[in-house]
Write an enzyme that holds these catalytic residues in place. Structure first.
Site, PDB file in Angstrom:
ATOM      1  CG  ASP A 253      -1.954  -1.132   1.194  1.00  5.47           C
ATOM      2  OD1 ASP A 253      -1.916  -1.951   0.255  1.00  5.47           O
ATOM      3  OD2 ASP A 253      -2.760  -1.227   2.140  1.00  5.47           O
TER       4      ASP A 253
ATOM      5  CD  GLU B 128      -7.029  -0.059   2.975  1.00  6.15           C
ATOM      6  OE1 GLU B 128      -5.936   0.287   3.446  1.00  6.15           O
ATOM      7  OE2 GLU B 128      -8.099  -0.047   3.635  1.00  6.15           O
TER       8      GLU B 128
ATOM      9  CE  LYS C 183      -3.465  -4.350   1.338  1.00  2.00           C
ATOM     10  NZ  LYS C 183      -4.187  -3.541   2.315  1.00  2.00           N
TER      11      LYS C 183
ATOM     12  CE  LYS D 183      -8.209  -0.567   7.102  1.00  2.81           C
ATOM     13  NZ  LYS D 183      -8.159   0.608   6.201  1.00  2.81           N
TER      14      LYS D 183
ATOM     15  CB  VAL E 299       2.414   2.672   4.858  1.00  8.80           C
ATOM     16  CG1 VAL E 299       3.815   3.250   4.788  1.00  8.80           C
ATOM     17  CG2 VAL E 299       1.677   2.919   3.535  1.00  8.80           C
ATOM     18  CB  THR E 300       0.209   2.263   8.632  1.00  4.90           C
ATOM     19  OG1 THR E 300      -0.964   1.570   9.063  1.00  4.90           O
ATOM     20  CG2 THR E 300      -0.203   3.478   7.827  1.00  4.90           C
TER      21      THR E 300
ATOM     22  CB  CYS F 118      -2.186  -2.462   5.406  1.00  4.03           C
ATOM     23  SG  CYS F 118      -3.833  -1.733   5.235  1.00  4.03           S
TER      24      CYS F 118
ATOM     25  CD  GLN G  68       3.652 -14.344  22.978  1.00  2.00           C
ATOM     26  OE1 GLN G  68       3.241 -15.451  23.316  1.00  2.00           O
ATOM     27  NE2 GLN G  68       2.854 -13.353  22.632  1.00  2.00           N
TER      28      GLN G  68
END
Ligand code: TIU
Length: 220
Positions: free
Chosen positions: A23, A71, A128, A131, A156-157, A161, A201
């Protein structure tokens, strides 16, 4: 071959790794665009242009796969769920007339990818409506056909997205590396937190690195 990254080195397999640029559209990045009209500081996003350009040049130079996303919605907004229209509401909302045409509508000036990172004719451009880049698109099928298993995700961002796409891709079995300097957000605190979430994680959604490390792996 590996790329220095958090939480540990990324096992880079160039032939099965694509660069996915999310995007980088005029309405998000240009001073006269939608993002700026909402009062956002677009320089926070524009700092990603130069590193993306360098990475794109090196990636293309190495003959590796590049894909881009945009987007946006159909002009009749038939692919815009009420939930998204409502959630995205601000001074301007999707489909309204903005400074560069109708906001997030395909074919409008602001919907285009910025000229600095213009796709080459052979590079797929995925339109798309969400997002994430894997919902309601043929991206997964395209990547499967191309034999892609790893993604370097930029654009971005960071927390919207890029993050949604990394999460969607990780759940579908792609190893995702995010170069921190090649992603940007209007909100520095959310950008930093989003990057931490990816590599936390044990790398729950993927790896976080820097374009210098990717470039080093690409250099002969
Ligand atoms: N591409 C993308 O991230 N779309 C957004 O709407 N981002 C916001 O940060 N709002």
């Amino acid at each position: 071959m590996s790329i220095a990254a958090e939480p540990y080195a990324f096992p880079f397999a160039p032939e099965t790794c694509a660069l996915l640029v999310i995007d980088m559209q005029r309405d998000f990045l240009e001073p006269g665009g939608f993002g700026a009209a909402l009062g956002n500081d677009v320089s926070l996003l524009r700092r990603t242009i130069a590193p993306n350009r360098r990475l794109l040049d090196a990636w293309r130079g190495a003959g590796l796969q590049v894909l881009h996303t945009r987007e946006g919605h159909q002009p009749d907004l038939s692919d815009l769920p009420e939930a998204k229209k409502t959630r995205a509401r601000s001074a301007l909302t999707i489909g309204d007339a903005g400074p560069m045409g109708r906001i997030l509508v395909r074919g409008e000036k602001g919907h285009a990818i910025i000229p600095e990172l213009a796709p080459l004719p052979a590079e797929p451009v995925i339109d798309k409506p969400g997002k994430g880049a894997l919902w309601a698109t043929d991206l997964h099928a395209t990547l499967q056909r191309l034999g892609i298993r790893q993604l370097v995700v930029t654009g971005v961002t960071t927390e919207v997205c890029v993050h949604t796409t990394v999460r969607e891709a990780n759940d579908r079995g792609y190893d995702c590396l995010v170069p921190a300097d090649c992603v940007g957000s209007y909100f520095p605190d959310l950008h930093a937190a989003a990057l931490k979430m990816i590599s936390a994680q044990g790398g729950i959604f993927g790896w976080v690195s820097h374009s210098d490390h990717v470039l080093a792996a690409l250099s002969p």
